[in-house]
Design a protein around this motif. Structure first.
Motif, PDB file in Angstrom:
ATOM      1  N   GLN A  23       0.821  -1.202   0.000  1.00 35.20           N
ATOM      2  CA  GLN A  23       0.000   0.000   0.000  1.00 35.20           C
ATOM      3  C   GLN A  23       0.859   1.258   0.000  1.00 35.20           C
ATOM      4  O   GLN A  23       0.579   2.234  -0.719  1.00 35.20           O
ATOM      5  CB  GLN A  23      -0.926  -0.006   1.227  1.00 35.20           C
ATOM      6  N   LEU A  24       1.937   1.265   0.796  1.00 31.05           N
ATOM      7  CA  LEU A  24       2.829   2.420   0.837  1.00 31.05           C
ATOM      8  C   LEU A  24       3.494   2.648  -0.522  1.00 31.05           C
ATOM      9  O   LEU A  24       3.624   3.794  -0.974  1.00 31.05           O
ATOM     10  CB  LEU A  24       3.895   2.211   1.919  1.00 31.05           C
ATOM     11  N   ALA A  25       3.932   1.546  -1.163  1.00 29.05           N
ATOM     12  CA  ALA A  25       4.559   1.667  -2.481  1.00 29.05           C
ATOM     13  C   ALA A  25       3.572   2.244  -3.493  1.00 29.05           C
ATOM     14  O   ALA A  25       3.926   3.102  -4.315  1.00 29.05           O
ATOM     15  CB  ALA A  25       5.068   0.310  -2.951  1.00 29.05           C
ATOM     16  N   SER A  67      13.230  12.141  -7.373  1.00 31.16           N
ATOM     17  CA  SER A  67      14.266  11.180  -6.969  1.00 31.16           C
ATOM     18  C   SER A  67      13.997  10.656  -5.561  1.00 31.16           C
ATOM     19  O   SER A  67      14.151   9.454  -5.287  1.00 31.16           O
ATOM     20  CB  SER A  67      15.646  11.831  -7.028  1.00 31.16           C
ATOM     21  N   TRP A  68      13.600  11.556  -4.675  1.00 30.23           N
ATOM     22  CA  TRP A  68      13.300  11.143  -3.296  1.00 30.23           C
ATOM     23  C   TRP A  68      12.117  10.188  -3.250  1.00 30.23           C
ATOM     24  O   TRP A  68      12.140   9.170  -2.547  1.00 30.23           O
ATOM     25  CB  TRP A  68      13.013  12.384  -2.441  1.00 30.23           C
ATOM     26  N   LEU A  69      11.071  10.490  -4.034  1.00 29.25           N
ATOM     27  CA  LEU A  69       9.885   9.628  -4.077  1.00 29.25           C
ATOM     28  C   LEU A  69      10.221   8.249  -4.653  1.00 29.25           C
ATOM     29  O   LEU A  69       9.736   7.218  -4.162  1.00 29.25           O
ATOM     30  CB  LEU A  69       8.780  10.291  -4.900  1.00 29.25           C
ATOM     31  N   ASN A  74      10.998   2.527  -3.992  1.00 32.78           N
ATOM     32  CA  ASN A  74      11.851   1.346  -4.148  1.00 32.78           C
ATOM     33  C   ASN A  74      12.096   0.661  -2.809  1.00 32.78           C
ATOM     34  O   ASN A  74      12.145  -0.572  -2.729  1.00 32.78           O
ATOM     35  CB  ASN A  74      13.176   1.734  -4.793  1.00 32.78           C
ATOM     36  N   LYS A  75      12.274   1.462  -1.763  1.00 26.40           N
ATOM     37  CA  LYS A  75      12.472   0.908  -0.422  1.00 26.40           C
ATOM     38  C   LYS A  75      11.260   0.083  -0.003  1.00 26.40           C
ATOM     39  O   LYS A  75      11.398  -1.037   0.495  1.00 26.40           O
ATOM     40  CB  LYS A  75      12.707   2.040   0.574  1.00 26.40           C
ATOM     41  N   TYR A  76      10.061   0.620  -0.226  1.00 24.78           N
ATOM     42  CA  TYR A  76       8.855  -0.100   0.165  1.00 24.78           C
ATOM     43  C   TYR A  76       8.616  -1.327  -0.720  1.00 24.78           C
ATOM     44  O   TYR A  76       8.107  -2.354  -0.243  1.00 24.78           O
ATOM     45  CB  TYR A  76       7.650   0.841   0.129  1.00 24.78           C
ATOM     46  N   GLU A  77       8.965  -1.221  -1.991  1.00 26.52           N
ATOM     47  CA  GLU A  77       8.861  -2.387  -2.879  1.00 26.52           C
ATOM     48  C   GLU A  77       9.786  -3.501  -2.403  1.00 26.52           C
ATOM     49  O   GLU A  77       9.408  -4.680  -2.402  1.00 26.52           O
ATOM     50  CB  GLU A  77       9.220  -1.994  -4.311  1.00 26.52           C
ATOM     51  N   ASN A  81       8.567  -7.184  -1.125  1.00 26.50           N
ATOM     52  CA  ASN A  81       9.063  -8.438  -1.708  1.00 26.50           C
ATOM     53  C   ASN A  81       9.725  -9.318  -0.661  1.00 26.50           C
ATOM     54  O   ASN A  81       9.609 -10.546  -0.711  1.00 26.50           O
ATOM     55  CB  ASN A  81      10.047  -8.137  -2.840  1.00 26.50           C
ATOM     56  N   TYR A  82      10.439  -8.679   0.294  1.00 25.58           N
ATOM     57  CA  TYR A  82      11.072  -9.459   1.365  1.00 25.58           C
ATOM     58  C   TYR A  82      10.022 -10.201   2.183  1.00 25.58           C
ATOM     59  O   TYR A  82      10.169 -11.404   2.453  1.00 25.58           O
ATOM     60  CB  TYR A  82      11.884  -8.537   2.273  1.00 25.58           C
ATOM     61  N   PHE A  83       8.947  -9.506   2.576  1.00 24.24           N
ATOM     62  CA  PHE A  83       7.935 -10.154   3.415  1.00 24.24           C
ATOM     63  C   PHE A  83       7.125 -11.184   2.627  1.00 24.24           C
ATOM     64  O   PHE A  83       6.658 -12.173   3.200  1.00 24.24           O
ATOM     65  CB  PHE A  83       7.025  -9.105   4.056  1.00 24.24           C
ATOM     66  N   ILE A  84       6.973 -10.974   1.322  1.00 17.71           N
ATOM     67  CA  ILE A  84       6.334 -12.004   0.493  1.00 17.71           C
ATOM     68  C   ILE A  84       7.182 -13.274   0.516  1.00 17.71           C
ATOM     69  O   ILE A  84       6.669 -14.392   0.672  1.00 17.71           O
ATOM     70  CB  ILE A  84       6.138 -11.494  -0.952  1.00 17.71           C
ATOM     71  N   ASP A  85       8.504 -13.107   0.363  1.00 21.98           N
ATOM     72  CA  ASP A  85       9.413 -14.264   0.395  1.00 21.98           C
ATOM     73  C   ASP A  85       9.456 -14.890   1.780  1.00 21.98           C
ATOM     74  O   ASP A  85       9.555 -16.122   1.914  1.00 21.98           O
ATOM     75  CB  ASP A  85      10.817 -13.847  -0.041  1.00 21.98           C
TER      76      ASP A  85
END
Length: 602
Positions: A23-25, A67-69, A74-77, A81-85
């Protein structure tokens, strides 16, 4: 059920976190669209007010804000992906406990019919020990685990691995974390690490490398000096196109070298980021066991820097080179900074300083994956036990409640067995389907587990460091023009030779010489066993031939008889699958044939 409940809670947590970061991404993706809309609005206002300054300021703000956004998105993506794995590896443990399912490789590629035991006792393949325990996502990790299952370790190594397995079993959250970081490797080519290490060992030669190293360092300063000079002396600006063309020519004329580097290394920039996180997990954990502290020390502070930092450097360099994939960016960066050549030089410098440490690092990672695989048994089956590794001139292989780890806990039947510092050959007779073959495989597979440092499916076990050799699934071969009998002879020859040359061979023979007539079968089997007795061979022989059991009379100090039987109640066969002392007196072949319409007596 407690461990399943724990896994389920972890899975639910991972799913909630994945949904949150998704949701954040998505929100930040909308923010980027909003920022772009504000820029269009600023352009419209600037046009209406005839103020070009507004456009310039808006463009600068847009670049920084955008660039900041992107960085935040990317950080939230990445977190999503980490929590999906993490959920995937956690759910995999639940599936493994419930049904022996496993998303990791089953190791079929390592199977070898000529090996001493791997084919006969289901070490590799779809329904195998490797499938049960493997948690190695990388190919080197699988190779390491397979090597541990291929032959027994020394007593010292086994004891060290047992401590390591117990330590990781006590860090289940850490175990799942590093598995989540490495899960991406399941989708990668098996040779990815091998190819990377090979690439690091091959230097890339650049024409005019020495002066290019100096020029690439000076190029930004030359550009800056030209711009500053142009402020005070306008004609200096005429030099800028010439300088830019010269810079671009240095890169374009060496495009073949750039393409070659990009072909091998260009695809692994993002991949290396995953490995960085895995190595950080190892580096940041405090290890108490001698084995893990020793292995992990090989990647901590190599020449002053942790390996995760060094791999992160390489990942950054490769990703910088990958900017060439955008044609506009490629032209601008090469015109201004000779960008491609600068990155190639930096990568080559990194390779020169780090190739050996990286090879060591991936070997360490493989070691950890192998230990993690064994630790999964200790976590998921806490009732299993670590065997005692014993010394002695004779053979020891004893256990209480020994059961087959690949049979569902609700269905498997456990047996006790005792062989304490002695030399014996055990003849096991019994009815069809009574459990002889399964018992032999139970002994074999638990011994393999014991001698690689894993817990065993038993409440208690003592074992010498022995070499298992099996004679069970003998097959003919059309390709090699080998009959079943010839294949059996080859296997027997291998066994007899191994008894003489290998240290402490323990054989498991299931129905010897099936490929010949009953008379030759008995005489041949009897001769083989007597030869094994002369050679002080130790092991088990399962057979339907009761005459073989008579060897106990001629060799009472060496041969023991055991059997599996059945109970026939109201014409129904009841199996208890329990081993008993003595010879079998009840057989069921006639009854089994009668059930399919063949009356033997008639």
């Amino acid at each position: 059920m407690d461990i399943i409940t724990d896994y389920q809670q972890k899975s639910d947590f991972a799913q909630n976190e994945a949904d949150k970061y998704k949701q954040l991404a998505n929100n930040y993706s909308l923010y980027r669209l909003g920022v772009f809309g504000l820029f269009i609005l600023a352009v419209c206002i600037a046009v209406s007010l005839d103020q070009i300054v507004i456009v310039a300021i808006s463009l600068i703000l847009l670049i920084f804000w955008f660039s900041w956004l992107i960085k935040k998105q990317n950080k939230y993506e990445t977190l999503k992906n980490y929590f999906i794995d993490l959920k995937k590896v956690t759910d995999n443990e639940i599936d493994s406990i419930k049904s022996c399912a496993n998303m990791y490789d089953n190791g079929a590629m390592f199977n070898n019919d000529a090996h001493y035991y791997t084919s006969d006792i289901d070490i590799y393949g779809n329904y195998s020990l490797f499938k049960l325990i493997n948690r190695s996502a990388t190919f080197p990790g699988m190779v390491k685990l397979a090597a541990w299952l291929h032959k027994p370790a020394t007593k010292e190594v086994i004891l060290l691995r047992q401590q390591a397995v117990a330590e990781i079993a006590g860090k289940n959250d850490w175990k799942l974390d590093i598995q989540a970081h490495l899960l991406f490797s399941l989708k990668q080519q098996k040779e990815q690490i091998k190819n990377l290490l090979a690439y690091l060992k091959i230097p890339v030669k650049i024409n005019g490398e020495k002066w290019l190293i100096v020029y690439c360092t000076l190029a930004p300063f030359i550009l800056l000096a030209t711009v500053i000079t142009g402020v005070f002396y306008t004609k200096a600006f005429y030099f800028l196109p010439v300088l830019g063309l010269f810079n671009y020519r240095q890169s374009s004329s060496r495009s073949d070298i750039v393409d070659k580097t990009d072909l091998i290394a260009g695809r692994i920039g993002a991949t290396l980021k995953h490995f960085v996180q895995a190595f950080k997990s190892i580096e940041n954990e405090k290890w108490e066991s001698v084995y893990l502290s020793g292995v992990s020390s090989q990647i901590k502070n190599i020449n002053g820097d942790a390996i995760s930092f060094r791999i992160s450097q390489l990942s950054t360099l490769i990703n910088k080179l990958n900017s060439r994939l955008n044609l506009v960016v490629d032209i601008i960066m090469n015109v201004l900074f000779v960008w491609n050549i600068r990155q190639i030089i930096a990568i080559e410098k990194w390779k020169l300083n780090n190739q050996e440490s990286l090879e060591t690092a991936f070997d360490v990672l493989a070691e950890f994956e192998a230990v993690i695989s064994l630790a999964s048994l200790h976590i998921n089956y806490p009732e299993w036990t670590f065997p005692q590794i014993v010394d002695g001139a004779g053979y020891t292989l004893s256990g209480k409640n020994l059961a087959h780890p690949l049979i569902n806990a609700g269905k498997r039947v456990a047996n006790d067995y005792e062989l304490n510092d002695t030399f014996k050959i055990d003849i096991i007779t019994g009815s069809n389907m009574a459990g002889k073959s399964t018992f032999l495989r139970t002994i074999g597979i638990n011994t393999v587990l014991a001698l690689c440092g894993a817990p065993v499916c038993a409440s208690e076990m003592q074992v010498s460091v022995i070499t298992i050799i099996t004679y069970m699934r003998i097959k003919d071969s059309l390709n090699e023009s080998t009959s079943t009998f010839k294949a059996e002879l080859d296997r027997l020859q291998m066994l007899l030779k191994a008894v003489e040359t290998e240290n402490k061979v323990f054989f498991l023979i299931d129905e010897m010489l099936r490929g010949t007539n009953s008379v030759d079968k008995y005489l041949g089997s009897k001769a083989v066993i007597e030869q094994l007795i002369k050679k002080k061979g130790v092991g088990m022989v399962a057979t339907h031939d009761l005459q073989i059991a008579e060897l106990e009379q001629s060799h009472p100090d060496y041969v023991r008889n055991f059997y599996f039987d059945i109970q026939i109640v109201n014409g129904e066969m009841l199996f208890d699958y329990k081993i008993k002392d003595g010879e079998c007196k009840t057989f069921n072949a006639s009854l089994l044939l009668k059930q399919i319409g063949i009356d033997v007596e008639a």
